[in-house]
Design a protein around this motif. Sequence first.
Motif, PDB file in Angstrom:
ATOM      1  N   ASN A 294      53.270  73.553  -0.716  1.00 17.84           N
ATOM      2  CA  ASN A 294      54.183  73.315  -1.839  1.00 17.84           C
ATOM      3  C   ASN A 294      55.648  73.261  -1.418  1.00 17.84           C
ATOM      4  O   ASN A 294      56.538  73.272  -2.267  1.00 17.84           O
ATOM      5  N   ALA A 295      55.887  73.222  -0.115  1.00 15.92           N
ATOM      6  CA  ALA A 295      57.269  73.277   0.376  1.00 15.92           C
ATOM      7  C   ALA A 295      57.734  71.984   1.045  1.00 15.92           C
ATOM      8  O   ALA A 295      58.767  71.969   1.711  1.00 15.92           O
ATOM      9  N   LEU A 296      56.981  70.902   0.848  1.00 18.10           N
ATOM     10  CA  LEU A 296      57.262  69.684   1.615  1.00 18.10           C
ATOM     11  C   LEU A 296      57.683  68.489   0.764  1.00 18.10           C
ATOM     12  O   LEU A 296      57.739  67.362   1.253  1.00 18.10           O
ATOM     13  N   ASN A 297      57.985  68.733  -0.505  1.00 19.48           N
ATOM     14  CA  ASN A 297      58.283  67.623  -1.421  1.00 19.48           C
ATOM     15  C   ASN A 297      59.488  66.787  -1.018  1.00 19.48           C
ATOM     16  O   ASN A 297      59.562  65.604  -1.328  1.00 19.48           O
ATOM     17  N   ARG A 298      60.448  67.402  -0.333  1.00 17.73           N
ATOM     18  CA  ARG A 298      61.651  66.668   0.064  1.00 17.73           C
ATOM     19  C   ARG A 298      61.450  65.911   1.385  1.00 17.73           C
ATOM     20  O   ARG A 298      62.237  65.035   1.715  1.00 17.73           O
ATOM     21  N   LEU A 299      60.426  66.298   2.102  1.00 19.03           N
ATOM     22  CA  LEU A 299      60.184  65.665   3.404  1.00 19.03           C
ATOM     23  C   LEU A 299      59.332  64.414   3.324  1.00 19.03           C
ATOM     24  O   LEU A 299      59.550  63.448   4.054  1.00 19.03           O
ATOM     25  N   PHE A 300      58.324  64.443   2.446  1.00 20.54           N
ATOM     26  CA  PHE A 300      57.350  63.345   2.415  1.00 20.54           C
ATOM     27  C   PHE A 300      57.033  62.899   0.989  1.00 20.54           C
ATOM     28  O   PHE A 300      57.161  63.685   0.053  1.00 20.54           O
ATOM     29  N   PRO A 301      56.538  61.661   0.849  1.00 19.49           N
ATOM     30  CA  PRO A 301      55.972  61.232  -0.436  1.00 19.49           C
ATOM     31  C   PRO A 301      54.773  62.114  -0.774  1.00 19.49           C
ATOM     32  O   PRO A 301      54.077  62.602   0.134  1.00 19.49           O
ATOM     33  N   ALA A 302      54.505  62.314  -2.048  1.00 13.52           N
ATOM     34  CA  ALA A 302      53.445  63.227  -2.495  1.00 13.52           C
ATOM     35  C   ALA A 302      52.095  62.928  -1.846  1.00 13.52           C
ATOM     36  O   ALA A 302      51.352  63.841  -1.465  1.00 13.52           O
ATOM     37  N   LYS A 303      51.771  61.638  -1.705  1.00 14.85           N
ATOM     38  CA  LYS A 303      50.475  61.238  -1.164  1.00 14.85           C
ATOM     39  C   LYS A 303      50.288  61.681   0.290  1.00 14.85           C
ATOM     40  O   LYS A 303      49.176  61.913   0.753  1.00 14.85           O
ATOM     41  N   LEU A 304      51.404  61.771   1.011  1.00  7.46           N
ATOM     42  CA  LEU A 304      51.343  62.069   2.436  1.00  7.46           C
ATOM     43  C   LEU A 304      51.247  63.572   2.718  1.00  7.46           C
ATOM     44  O   LEU A 304      50.766  63.985   3.783  1.00  7.46           O
ATOM     45  N   ILE A 305      51.680  64.395   1.777  1.00  6.66           N
ATOM     46  CA  ILE A 305      51.759  65.845   2.011  1.00  6.66           C
ATOM     47  C   ILE A 305      50.416  66.468   2.412  1.00  6.66           C
ATOM     48  O   ILE A 305      50.344  67.160   3.433  1.00  6.66           O
ATOM     49  N   PRO A 306      49.315  66.243   1.661  1.00  9.54           N
ATOM     50  CA  PRO A 306      48.045  66.873   2.053  1.00  9.54           C
ATOM     51  C   PRO A 306      47.595  66.484   3.462  1.00  9.54           C
ATOM     52  O   PRO A 306      47.022  67.303   4.189  1.00  9.54           O
ATOM     53  N   VAL A 307      47.857  65.245   3.850  1.00 10.00           N
ATOM     54  CA  VAL A 307      47.462  64.777   5.186  1.00 10.00           C
ATOM     55  C   VAL A 307      48.284  65.483   6.255  1.00 10.00           C
ATOM     56  O   VAL A 307      47.745  65.967   7.261  1.00 10.00           O
ATOM     57  N   MET A 308      49.596  65.555   6.045  1.00 11.01           N
ATOM     58  CA  MET A 308      50.462  66.216   7.024  1.00 11.01           C
ATOM     59  C   MET A 308      50.139  67.701   7.135  1.00 11.01           C
ATOM     60  O   MET A 308      50.170  68.277   8.220  1.00 11.01           O
ATOM     61  N   VAL A 309      49.823  68.330   6.011  1.00  8.96           N
ATOM     62  CA  VAL A 309      49.440  69.744   6.022  1.00  8.96           C
ATOM     63  C   VAL A 309      48.163  69.928   6.840  1.00  8.96           C
ATOM     64  O   VAL A 309      48.067  70.802   7.704  1.00  8.96           O
ATOM     65  N   SER A 310      47.180  69.082   6.577  1.00 10.49           N
ATOM     66  CA  SER A 310      45.900  69.173   7.277  1.00 10.49           C
ATOM     67  C   SER A 310      46.064  68.964   8.782  1.00 10.49           C
ATOM     68  O   SER A 310      45.510  69.706   9.595  1.00 10.49           O
ATOM     69  N   LEU A 311      46.854  67.937   9.169  1.00 10.70           N
ATOM     70  CA  LEU A 311      47.028  67.623  10.579  1.00 10.70           C
ATOM     71  C   LEU A 311      47.897  68.640  11.320  1.00 10.70           C
ATOM     72  O   LEU A 311      47.830  68.751  12.540  1.00 10.70           O
ATOM     73  N   SER A 312      48.709  69.376  10.578  1.00  6.45           N
ATOM     74  CA  SER A 312      49.622  70.332  11.203  1.00  6.45           C
ATOM     75  C   SER A 312      48.906  71.531  11.807  1.00  6.45           C
ATOM     76  O   SER A 312      49.424  72.193  12.715  1.00  6.45           O
ATOM     77  N   GLY A 313      47.705  71.826  11.277  1.00  9.29           N
ATOM     78  CA  GLY A 313      46.978  73.003  11.741  1.00  9.29           C
ATOM     79  C   GLY A 313      47.461  74.295  11.112  1.00  9.29           C
ATOM     80  O   GLY A 313      46.974  75.386  11.414  1.00  9.29           O
ATOM     81  N   ILE A 314      48.442  74.188  10.210  1.00 12.15           N
ATOM     82  CA  ILE A 314      48.960  75.360   9.501  1.00 12.15           C
ATOM     83  C   ILE A 314      48.182  75.521   8.196  1.00 12.15           C
ATOM     84  O   ILE A 314      47.969  74.537   7.475  1.00 12.15           O
ATOM     85  N   ASP A 315      47.766  76.717   7.896  1.00 13.81           N
ATOM     86  CA  ASP A 315      47.026  77.002   6.663  1.00 13.81           C
ATOM     87  C   ASP A 315      47.852  76.539   5.460  1.00 13.81           C
ATOM     88  O   ASP A 315      49.014  76.934   5.308  1.00 13.81           O
ATOM     89  N   ALA A 316      47.253  75.711   4.618  1.00  9.17           N
ATOM     90  CA  ALA A 316      47.960  75.151   3.461  1.00  9.17           C
ATOM     91  C   ALA A 316      48.519  76.234   2.539  1.00  9.17           C
ATOM     92  O   ALA A 316      49.561  76.056   1.901  1.00  9.17           O
ATOM     93  N   LYS A 317      47.835  77.389   2.494  1.00  8.22           N
ATOM     94  CA  LYS A 317      48.245  78.456   1.570  1.00  8.22           C
ATOM     95  C   LYS A 317      49.132  79.508   2.233  1.00  8.22           C
ATOM     96  O   LYS A 317      49.527  80.485   1.591  1.00  8.22           O
ATOM     97  N   LYS A 318      49.469  79.272   3.472  1.00 11.20           N
ATOM     98  CA  LYS A 318      50.310  80.236   4.189  1.00 11.20           C
ATOM     99  C   LYS A 318      51.714  80.278   3.609  1.00 11.20           C
ATOM    100  O   LYS A 318      52.292  79.225   3.300  1.00 11.20           O
ATOM    101  N   GLN A 319      52.257  81.485   3.437  1.00  9.81           N
ATOM    102  CA  GLN A 319      53.632  81.624   2.944  1.00  9.81           C
ATOM    103  C   GLN A 319      54.578  81.000   3.969  1.00  9.81           C
ATOM    104  O   GLN A 319      54.428  81.218   5.181  1.00  9.81           O
ATOM    105  N   VAL A 320      55.539  80.254   3.493  1.00 13.83           N
ATOM    106  CA  VAL A 320      56.474  79.574   4.391  1.00 13.83           C
ATOM    107  C   VAL A 320      57.186  80.563   5.305  1.00 13.83           C
ATOM    108  O   VAL A 320      57.389  80.297   6.492  1.00 13.83           O
ATOM    109  N   ASN A 321      57.537  81.729   4.771  1.00 10.56           N
ATOM    110  CA  ASN A 321      58.265  82.708   5.593  1.00 10.56           C
ATOM    111  C   ASN A 321      57.396  83.329   6.686  1.00 10.56           C
ATOM    112  O   ASN A 321      57.889  84.067   7.530  1.00 10.56           O
TER     113      ASN A 321
END
Length: 411
Positions: A294-321
């Motif tokens: 939920n912290a990537l809205n300014r970086l990517f179009p909405a459609k791209l966010i789930p893909v970038m999250v998945s490919l990053s290897g970072i847990d989607a629900k992980k707290q940003v901090n």
Amino acid sequence: MSKVLIIGGGAAGMFAAVVAAERGHQVTVFEKNDRLGRKLFITGKGRCNLTNACGTEELFEAVVSNPKFLYSCFYSFSNQDSIAYFERIGLKTKVERGERVFPVSDHSSDVIKVLENEMKRLGVRILLKTTVTGILEKEGRAAGVVLKDGTTVTGDACIVATGGLSYPSTGSTGDGYRFAQAAGHTVVPCMPALVPMEAKETWIPQLQGLSLRNVRAVVRDGNKRLYEDFGEMLFTHYGVSGPLMLTASSFAGRYLLEKELTLEIDLKPALTDEQLDHRVQRDFEENQNRQFKNALNRLFPAKLIPVMVSLSGIDAKKQVNAITREERRRFVDLIHCLPVTLTGLRDYREAIITKGGIKVKEIDPSTMESKRMRGLFFAGEVLDLDAITGGFNLQIAWSTAYAAAAGIEAL
């Protein structure tokens, strides 16, 4: 005055007819469709990007196959000559982004209309629904054509302007290659060009319809860089398309016939690694108590966010901090290099042009006359000439057609 027979009523055929008729020749055009310019009609999404207003050096740089062959052609009838010519015969033009030239009306039909009007004014005979099946030869010269119904039409010169294999629904079925081979010419193997490419990744269909602007793309064969440029691309259900990818296909196509290639997409090419890292840190600080997804809205179009999250290897629900410096650095690397595996080209039905065609070493570059048969000329896409998007392929059609029509005078 010569009796000139032109096979094909597309861009090159119509233009050759006008130029030949202006020079006093008796011209007949044979077109198997029920109207002229069927492929021209759909060019540029129906707007017809008829040339490019760039400098002469850029004109040659835009040609992918055999640019040196076009030296005489482009200097005899340049892109500026094309613009002036169309303006003179009644087509108002405008220049858009990337120096692309369009009709002011945004209608390709107007390009066809002014050429048809000129042909009629100059007395060109137009035979529609008329299929040519062969070229007559007499004592080593082109002496006429054979029609599908078996009748023959004699002439002093023949210009083959039948196009390639792209968009076969418009009548591009490779007839010209057969005529050339029958006359002793070599045909360089053909393949679709300026065509979308297919990709392997399972996440690609999720991005269907997503257009990305201002990205940088690199296509590699292992460590070998085949293509690199900056521009706009589009994801489809099968792979990638858009101007950047269509042009890439012209450089990568022959490799893709044999192997998979890697496409690297830089989503933020204007930023260095350090600048992008600072940018990501700033976004993370502003969203430190939110989940990563939920912290990537300014970086990517909405459609791209789930893909970038998945490919990053970072847990989607992980707290940003809670995201580590190393995780953030890997994420920055992914933004600068989103990898896609290219597996092949789409077919001719989706290709703007054809790569390959009649070998240009067997053609006189100043007149487009065959070196195998006197009085036989070729123009346009039937030749082994192709360029990137932006009006350059139509400029090849205009310039080669002009050379062929003017070359008849030397007979």
